[in-house]
Each structure stands twice: as structure tokens, then as C-alpha cells.
Design an enzyme around this catalytic site. Structure first.
Site, PDB file in Angstrom:
ATOM      1  CG  HIS A 371      -1.979  -1.042   1.120  1.00 25.73           C
ATOM      2  ND1 HIS A 371      -2.512  -1.675   2.201  1.00 25.73           N
ATOM      3  CD2 HIS A 371      -2.605  -1.555   0.044  1.00 25.73           C
ATOM      4  CE1 HIS A 371      -3.418  -2.535   1.798  1.00 25.73           C
ATOM      5  NE2 HIS A 371      -3.485  -2.482   0.501  1.00 25.73           N
ATOM      6  CB  CYS A 684      -1.091  -1.076 -22.799  1.00 22.44           C
ATOM      7  SG  CYS A 684      -1.849  -2.668 -22.428  1.00 22.44           S
TER       8      CYS A 684
HETATM    9  C1  PEP Z   1       0.643  -6.463 -19.537  1.00 20.72           C
HETATM   10  O1  PEP Z   1       0.549  -7.619 -19.152  1.00 20.72           O
HETATM   11  O2  PEP Z   1       1.445  -6.085 -20.412  1.00 20.72           O
HETATM   12  C2  PEP Z   1      -0.221  -5.417 -18.953  1.00 20.72           C
HETATM   13  C3  PEP Z   1      -0.214  -4.183 -19.419  1.00 20.72           C
HETATM   14  O3  PEP Z   1      -0.962  -5.768 -17.879  1.00 20.72           O
HETATM   15  P1  PEP Z   1      -0.384  -5.767 -16.369  1.00 20.72           P
HETATM   16  O4  PEP Z   1       0.990  -5.208 -16.405  1.00 20.72           O
HETATM   17  O5  PEP Z   1      -1.331  -4.953 -15.569  1.00 20.72           O
HETATM   18  O6  PEP Z   1      -0.434  -7.232 -16.068  1.00 20.72           O
END
Ligand code: PEP
Ligand code: MG
Length: 757
Positions: A371, A684
Site C-alpha cells: 500500500h 500497453c
Molecule cells: C501487460 O501484461 O502487459 C499489462 C499491461 O498488464 P499488467 O501489467 O497490468 O499485467
């Protein structure tokens, strides 16, 4: 087998020890008397105290029962022999037949051969082992739990004696690497990027507990009761703090923390320790030591974080018991450029500091999902954790540099280091100014291709970054972060409020909400399912949501309600097959139908996507692409599954490169299939925020990227300096190579073609 029990009660033994401590004589003389008192009280043939000295040696300082000539002569390394093992593990050990234990070492000068059974406890103070207290018996004695407890309690008294500096010099109390005062570089894990320079402020209760043994147990119980009430009052005031109004994540964190502070088991254990004869302060410290020792080997992150919360609460309670003079964490006297050092830190503690004076936070333990780390990220305070041994090496007021970008803590840096750090801060500021100048300019390559640059977000506090960074929108809103920060599942109304707020803050810019990706390492404090042996591949994300559709349906309901009259973009995480996407979509359709029936204003359009994070989905792309509006590649997960390489395992962090022929090949396949189906595709994962990786992605045909806000400037600068035509051809040749990585080749390409990476 002889099963003896303690001859006197813990209370009586403590009273005897107290009398010795209060009596005349040097520290050594008192220690000599104490070992005799303990041996008699416990009914052991031997009682010895080993004190930790420079060089990580444990020196026999006093003994009853072993040869007196061995005192100050017998020395064991930490980890050597049973005494060394107790020190190394910082845990008690009891053996009815010690001589057959593999770690037993025989020291002829002690005359130890006659003694079969052994029980020892570490002498702990502030999480550091200062020595070992051992008893031994001739017989095969089975020591009982109550005796260990008693020994631990006496060890606390001894810890204060050792820390008093009369037995060994104060300098030796620091880790015995002989360089306590020299400049030191300590590697650490990166929790939140950035750099900070300032002076060390040690956030640990000084806990100068003057009295360990109580005169009147009833009085101590009543002191604890009033301290607990006082502590609750402070936590409630923090919860009422208006700067938290409407800030559900932070409130949620504090609420769950407040709940732990009412834990009946914890308070009962403190009560028991008082009944054994300790003062209120000593009882809190003892229970804290016990909890830490018991959980020191637990690897489960959730449990460890709860232990840290308990630690934080114990420190807090101690402050209330000892009074304001012992308050080390308050703002009073906090320098303007404070670098806070703590073994661990609770979220409330962090919020109590004057943020404007914090330059960085260094934790000896901690985890990036704790947290306090979430809050540091939200407040943009550089933070590192898991800085092994740092609390024993840093001293209050030490000059410190924290490089949270690279995971380094520099204690007492020399002039040269400081100067080069200042230079790199200057560089950073210059670069920042350059990036800021790009803020309002589009990310267009020099040959005219527009790339959409978006940010990854997860807290409402991240949202102003869309504008500040000059991004086109939010490409990934991780909705599970608010879920993680609460004490219970958020209901539909509070989710709706949160999503509405996110959309409002984004203004005209699009936001892609990812439905909850809980499970794996994203643990909800209130959802205690049995942990998966392999959490990343375990029961997480859409798998949980399809098994418990109410979770997803509530979230979709809230998302639909928040988007009334506007466009809604959402995507499902960890989709491994088309059937999972269809099942998720059916839940969405049911919620849209429900909203229609309730005559609610519907979103003007709903765009539905999937995250591509599981390799199996690549082989179903032609079928999948007919059913969705967009695809988002989660490269963090996709590559960990592709290489069978845990993304959280530091030993594998550099093993495989996202810029390898195999990853580029799979990305090319995905992008060309999306292009053929006219389905927009974005990426992403972390790689999108690294300029050289982003260059490769654009060269492979990606036209949309989503990244941390701080990466927008550098990636935009790269794109605006890039001529895409030649790079596309070059990328084709790289996919065929047998190389482990093509990073160096791409770096050279960027240098040769004037691309800013
Ligand atoms: C990923 O897996 O690339 C992603 C963006 O999701 P997270 O990092 O939240 O698992
Ligand atoms: Mg993922």
C-alpha cells in the site's frame, strides 16, 4: 526423556533479572549474575550469553556451566554451530539431542561435550540480532514452548543491556563490515522511479524503553488500553482528513489499516506478555518481535504485507506509550530535503509526512504492490525497497542519494559521486524541459505517420497526467488498483462514481478501462482465496470473473452507468481463447440489456476489446478479430508466457529481451492480422515506454502505444525524429536473425539515422 518445566514463572524470573539489573557492579558483572539466575530458574545445567561483535562473530560473554576460561575466548561466526544458526536465522531453536544436529560444532575449550539438549533464542533489537542466549542440559531434555517464551522475554532485557554500549562499544553495534561510516552503495528494488538527494531521517521508534519489567500488571494493561484509544483517535482523524475527501483509494487503504488496529488477537497477545511481567512498551515490542520472527520466512506477499502493517501499528502504539519525545516520524524537525529510511512503512505513516519535504523513501523490506508503494506512486515520491541491511548501515543525518530509476541507494556519497549526480539531475531537468516543449505537439514521424500516445493509469490521481504529459488519452486504466486499496469489494455506486470521475478528468480524450485483473500478485485484502502455486498462470483476471460473474457484472454495470450518452471503451484481460471473450461479451450484453430495461441513458457507443496476453490467442486471431472493436497487446504478460519466464523473478529479468527475433516475429504476426482485419491494435506493456523498444514497435507497424506518463516525452521525441520508411524495411531483416537480442543493432540504427532514443 526428561520433560522439565520452568522452575519459576516468567514473572518471577523477570523480577529476579530486574533486581540484578538494578544492583551494583559493571555490565559484565551483572551479565555474569544473570546467567546464573537464568540457569537456576529454568533448571538448566548451562546458561550462556553470546554477543555479536565486529566481523559478524559471536563471542561467549558469560556462562554458567561451561568452563569460565572460555569466556571472551570462544567465538563463532554467524551461521557457524548451533549458536551461529540461531543468530543467522534470528529464530529460537530447541533440540533434545543437540550433538547429533548437523550444525553442531564442538569447542573443546568450553567442556560442552557433557551437554545433550540445547535451547537458544536470538537477542533481538529493532530487527537486528545482537547476540544469542542459550541454555543446555546434560539430559535429553525436551524444552517446552513456555520456556522459549520466557527466554525470549529475558533476551529482550539483554538486548537493552547490549545496546546500552557498556559491554561492547557503540561502533560495534552497527553491522560489522567495518565500513559503517564509509560511502556505501546499496542495491534496491525500484518501487517508484525518480531521483532524490537529501539527508537520512530514520523512521524507527527510538524505543528507549527505560523499564522492561513491570511493578503492577493492572496499571500496564490500563496504559495499553489508553494508548490504543489514543491511536484509534489519530487514525480516525487521518480518515477524516479533508484532503482525502472523495479519494476512495486512500481512504480504503486507511480503513483496512484501521481495522487491523482492532485485531483482538494482537491486543490479546500484548495482554499476555504484560501478564508475564513485562511493561506495556516491552510487551508491544515482544509481540512485534514474535510476529516478525514467525513470518520472517513466509514468502506469500499478502501475508508479509499484513505483517508490515502490524509492525507499523506496533511502532505507532509504542509512540503513544512512550510519549511525544520518542516520536521519530513526525514532521517536527523534518528537514526540507528528507530521505526517509524505514524497515517498512504503512500507508498512514507515509501520509503523515509533509510531502513537500520528502525527497525519497528507502525501505529495507517492502514490495512494489504494498500500500505504501501505491501511495508513493500517487504522490510521485521516488521510492526503493528491499534494500538489504540498509537500516543497520545508515545513520540519522547521513547525506544520501537515492537513484530510484536504477535501484541504488548511495549512503554518504563522496564529492565526485555527488557532483555527477547533480550533473545527471541537471541533464534530467534539461531533458524534461525539452520534453515539456513537445507537450502540445503531435507524435508524428518525420515522414508524416501519426502515432497515438496514451498513458497507463490506475488511480484518479494519475488522470491530470493525460494533459500534463501531452498524451492522446488513457490506453490502459487498470481498474483493479482501486479494488486493491479498499477494505471490501466496491459496490456498483462507488465504482460508478470513480469511473465517472476518471472520464470527466479525461475530458474529450478516450479512456480504455480494463476490467479487473485481480488474482496473481494483485491481491485483494478482503478476498482470501487459497494462493496459486504459480500465481501468474493461476486463477486470475477474466478466469475469476467468469467463475464469479457477479464481480464482472457489477463492474460492467458501473461502467455502463458512468458512460451515459458518451462513448465507452472497455477490454477484458488475460483472454486465452475466443470462447472466453464471447462469455465475457455475453455478460456485457446482459448488463446493456438491463440498463435498457431500467430505461437508463446508454453509452452512445460501446467499443469492446481484449488484451492479448496469452500466446494461445494468437492462433485464434482470425476468429477473434471478427468479434471485437480493438486489441491491446499486454507485452508484460505475453512475453513472460512466451518465454516461460516469470516477470517478477529478478534472476530472469535480463534473461530474455523483448527485442528478440521471436518477440518481434510474434508482434509482426499480430499487427499484420489486425491490419488485414482493419481492427485497431495497441500495445500497453512496459516496453512501449522505452524509446528504443517503441521505435521497434512503430517499425513493426504499431500505430498506438500506451505507457507510464513519464515516458510520453522521451517516446514522442523519438517518434518526431524518426523516418519510418527505411526502418520498416530494416525491421523485416531482423526477424530472421538467430540472435539472442537485436537491441544493439537497433541502437546502432537509431544512432546512424539520428533517431532520439
Ligand atoms: C501487460 O501484461 O502487459 C499489462 C499491461 O498488464 P499488467 O501489467 O497490468 O499485467
Ligand atoms: Mg497483464
Amino acid at each position: 526423556m526428561d520433560k522439565a518445566t520452568a522452575r519459576v514463572s516468567p514473572r518471577q524470573l523477570l523480577a529476579l533479572v530486574r533486581d540484578v539489573m538494578a544492583g551494583a557492579g559493571t555490565a559484565q558483572e551483572r551479565l555474569d549474575q544473570i546467567v546464573t539466575v537464568i540457569a537456576r530458574s529454568i533448571g538448566s545445567d548451562v546458561c550462556s550469553v553470546y554477543v555479536r561483535r565486529a566481523g559478524d562473530l559471536l563471542e561467549l560473554f558469560a556462562t554458567e556451566g561451561l568452563k569460565k576460561t572460555a569466556v571472551h575466548l570462544t567465538r563463532l561466526r554467524v551461521g557457524e554451530g548451533l549458536v551461529g544458526v540461531i543468530a543467522a536465522r534470528a529464530r529460537p531453536l530447541k533440540l533434545s539431542d543437540a550433538q547429533h544436529h548437523p550444525s553442531f560444532v564442538f569447542r573443546p575449550e568450553t567442556g560442552e561435550e557433557k551437554f545433550h539438549s540445547l535451547m537458544g533464542v536470538p537477542i533481538l533489537r529493532g530487527g537486528r540480532v545482537l547476540g544469542v542466549l542459550v541454555v543446555q542440559n546434560r539430559t535429553l531434555r525436551r524444552y517446552v514452548g513456555e520456556e522459549i517464551e520466557t527466554m525470549q522475554t529475558v533476551a529482550m532485557v539483554l538486548a537493552e543491556m547490549v545496546a546500552g554500549g557498556e559491554l561492547i562499544g557503540g561502533q560495534e553495534l552497527f553491522p560489522a563490515d567495518g565500513i559503517a561510516k564509509a560511502p556505501l552503495q546499496i542495491p534496491a528494488a525500484r518501487f517508484h522511479a525518480g531521483m532524490g538527494m537529501g539527508v537520512a531521517v530514520l523512521n524507527r521508534p527510538h524505543a528507549q524503553i527505560s523499564q522492561l519489567v513491570a511493578e503492577d500488571a493492572e496499571e500496564e494493561h490500563s496504559r495499553v488500553r489508553s494508548a490504543v484509544t489514543e491511536m484509534h483517535g489519530v487514525l480516525d482523524a487521518l480518515l477524516d482528513d479533508e484532503t482525502l475527501a472523495g479519494d476512495d483509494e486512500h481512504r480504503g487503504i486507511l480503513e483496512s489499516y484501521r481495522m487491523i488496529s482492532e485485531d483482538a488477537g494482537w491486543l490479546a497477545r500484548i495482554g499476555e506478555a504484560i501478564d508475564s511481567g513485562l511493561t506495556a512498551e516491552a510487551a508491544v515490542m515482544k509481540v512485534q518481535n514474535d510476529i516478525r520472527a514467525r513470518f520472517s520466512r513466509v514468502s506469500d506477499r499478502y501475508l508479509r504485507e499484513r505483517v508490515h502493517d502490524m509492525d507499523d501499528l506496533a511502532d505507532r502504539l509504542l509512540k503513544h506509550l512512550i510519549g511525544p519525545s520518542a516520536d521519530s516520524g513526525a514532521d517536527d524537525g523534518l528537514p526540507d530535503d528528507a530521505i526517509i529510511f524505514a524497515r517498512n512503512m504503512g500507508p498512514a505513516q507515509l501520509l503523515e509526512f509533509d510531502r513537500t519535504r520528502l525527497r525519497a523513501i528507502v525501505l529495507e523490506e517492502g514490495s512494489p504492490t504494498a500500500h505504501a508503494a501505491i501511495i508513493a506512486r500517487a504522490l510521485d515520491i521516488p521510492m526503493v525497497g528491499q534494500a538489504k541491511g540498509v537500516m543497520g548501515r545508515v545513520e540519522e543525518g547521513d547525506p544520501v542519494i537515492v537513484d530510484a530509476d536504477h535501484g541504488n541507494v548511495l549512503l554518504r556519497p563522496g564529492e565526485n559521486v555527488t557532483q555527477s549526480f547533480l550533473d545527471s539531475i541537471d541533464d534530467r531537468n534539461r531533458q524534461k524541459a525539452q520534453y515539456a516543449a513537445l507537450r502540445s505537439l503531435p507524435a508524428v514521424t518525420s515522414d508524416g505517420t501519426k502515432i497515438s500516445i496514451n498513458i497507463n493509469a490506475g488511480l484518479r490521481i494519475d488522470m491530470p497526467q493525460v494533459e500534463a504529459a501531452g498524451a492522446d488519452g488513457v490506453g490502459l486504466y487498470r481498474t483493479e488498483i482501486p479494488f486493491m486499496a479498499r477494505s471490501d469489494f466496491p459496490d456498483v455506486a462507488s465504482q460508478e462514481k470513480l469511473y465517472l470521475d476518471v472520464v470527466r478528468q479525461a475530458g474529450e480524450k478516450p479512456v480504455v478501462f480494463r476490467t479487473v485483473d485481480i488474482g496473481g500478485d494483485k491481491i485483494l485484502p478482503y478476498w482470501q482465496e487459497s494462493p496459486s502455486a504459480n500465481p501468474a498462470m493461476g486463477w486470475r483476471a477474466i478466469r475469476i470473473c467468469l467463475d464469479h460473474p457477479a464481480i464482472l457484472r457489477h463492474q460492467l454495470r458501473a461502467l455502463i452507468r458512468s458512460a451515459k450518452g458518451c462513448e465507452l471503451r472497455l477490454m477484458f484481460p488475460m483472454i486465452a481463447e475466443v470462447a472466453e471473450f464471447d462469455a465475457s461479451r455475453r455478460l456485457l450484453d446482459m448488463e446493456l440489456e438491463r440498463a435498457r430495461k431500467e430505461r437508463r441513458k446508454l453509452p452512445s457507443k460501446v467499443f469492446v476489446g481484449a488484451m492479448l496476453e496469452v500466446p494461445s490467442l494468437v492462433f485464434q486471431l482470425p476468429t477473434l478479430l471478427k468479434r471485437l472493436d480493438f486489441l491491446s497487446i499486454g507485452s508484460n504478460d505475453l512475453f513472460q508466457f512466451l518465454f516461460a519466464s516469470d516477470r517478477d523473478d529478478a534472476r530472469l529479468a535480463e534473461r530474455y529481451d523483448p527485442l528478440s527475433p521471436s518477440t518481434l516475429s510474434i508482434l509482426r504476426t499480430i499487427v499484420s492480422q489486425c491490419d488485414a482485419a482493419s481492427v485497431p491494435v495497441s500495445l500497453c506493456g512496459e516496453m512501449a515506454g522505452n524509446p528504443i523498444d517503441a521505435m521497434a514497435l512503430v517499425g513493426l507497424g504499431l500505430r498506438s502505444l500506451s505507457m507510464n506518463p513519464s515516458s510520453v516525452g522521451p517516446v514522442k521525441a523519438m517518434i518526431r525524429s524518426l523516418d519510418l520508411g527505411p526502418l520498416r524495411n530494416y525491421m523485416k531483416s531482423l526477424v530472421q536473425l538467430p540472435d539472442h537480442s537485436v537491441r544493439e543493432k537497433l541502437r546502432e540504427y537509431a544512432r546512424d539515422h539520428g533517431v532520439m532514443i
